[in-house]
Design an enzyme around this catalytic site. Sequence first.
Site, PDB file in Angstrom:
ATOM      1  CE  LYS A 250       4.145  13.613   3.156  1.00 18.77           C
ATOM      2  NZ  LYS A 250       3.365  12.382   3.168  1.00 18.77           N
TER       3      LYS A 250
HETATM    4  N1  PMP Z   1      -2.457  10.850   1.142  1.00 18.35           N
HETATM    5  C1  PMP Z   1      -1.584  10.605   2.128  1.00 18.35           C
HETATM    6  C2  PMP Z   1      -2.114  10.302   3.482  1.00 18.35           C
HETATM    7  C3  PMP Z   1      -0.199  10.639   1.890  1.00 18.35           C
HETATM    8  O1  PMP Z   1       0.663  10.402   2.875  1.00 18.35           O
HETATM    9  C4  PMP Z   1       0.269  10.926   0.591  1.00 18.35           C
HETATM   10  C5  PMP Z   1       1.742  10.961   0.323  1.00 18.35           C
HETATM   11  N2  PMP Z   1       2.285  12.228   0.522  1.00 18.35           N
HETATM   12  C6  PMP Z   1      -0.683  11.176  -0.415  1.00 18.35           C
HETATM   13  C7  PMP Z   1      -2.034  11.133  -0.104  1.00 18.35           C
HETATM   14  C8  PMP Z   1      -0.256  11.506  -1.820  1.00 18.35           C
HETATM   15  O2  PMP Z   1       0.359  12.766  -1.876  1.00 18.35           O
HETATM   16  P1  PMP Z   1       1.488  13.111  -2.943  1.00 18.35           P
HETATM   17  O3  PMP Z   1       0.942  12.713  -4.271  1.00 18.35           O
HETATM   18  O4  PMP Z   1       1.690  14.552  -2.808  1.00 18.35           O
HETATM   19  O5  PMP Z   1       2.685  12.314  -2.570  1.00 18.35           O
END
Ligand code: PMP
Length: 305
Positions: A159
Amino acid sequence: MIEQMKKIWMDGKLIDWDQACVHVLTHTLHYGMGVFEGIRCYRCASGRSAVFRLEDHLDRLLSSAHIATITIPFSKEELEEAVLLTLKANDLEEGYIRPIAFIAESSMGVYPKDYKVRVAVAVWPWGAYLGEEGVRNGIRAKISSFTRHHVNVSMTKAKICGNYANSFLAKKEAVDAGYDEAILLDTEGYVCEASGENIFIVRKRVLKTPPLASILPGVTRDAVLHIASDMDVRVVEERFTRDELYSADEAFLTGTAAEITPIREVDGRKMGKNPPGEITRSLRKRFFDIVRGKDERYLSWLTFL
Ligand code: PMP
């Protein structure tokens, strides 16, 4: 605008919200090499608040940092303590948590070699990212003209702040065209993920989601995989095309901010007969029961304040 809170945790201590500033020449602000997380805290049925899957989010933060070769000068335990401390210092019972590690005090230029990594944790109240109405009745999505990152262009399992320039462009395009969210295809043209969410479809009662190739490994996605298997819903992690999405019986997005948000329309095509469909509705109910501590079997996913 973000609702102003009292304190932000920065580099090991709580400081006043207004004091949590960085210099305009902060490296990450220019080149995007920082890593962050999005986490939610819910007020549970018992009246106590709990952070949902805190450990998993911190593991992903540390893994993002490892991929990005950013050395976070705090242990996982210290970061966990920082999150809980920041929530308490702001009396926030329910809301969003944003840890970030970024490059500061370095020379300019893409790779500064010697640099200091700074870490902050901010919290604030944040309702449903795609709206309460979206969570209830579903959103309208658009297949983006922007392609999701190639696995060797940016590191898709991390991320990383800069990765979100791609998300920004896709989301803006969708919103400007009157939609709620963008769905991006991967470099081979298969459905990948939304600008800040993972995607699922249901066809003939089978749940399908893209494999962990060029998507962010979502914590909510993982939760849905567990919940579905507990509900005896068959799940496959397999690539699918946009026409398979168009003709699916149901579709929904998962993410910490968006939680479980049904999709009611993609590119002007209605999803199924009467969205949100039955499987989406039952998964959504289970999910919200779990995050609010109403399901004993999943209490290990909650860190109580
Ligand atoms: N894909 C992207 C590109 C994101 O930014 C997120 C948000 N973090 C997610 C998927 C979903 O991840 P999570 O369920 O861990 O928030």
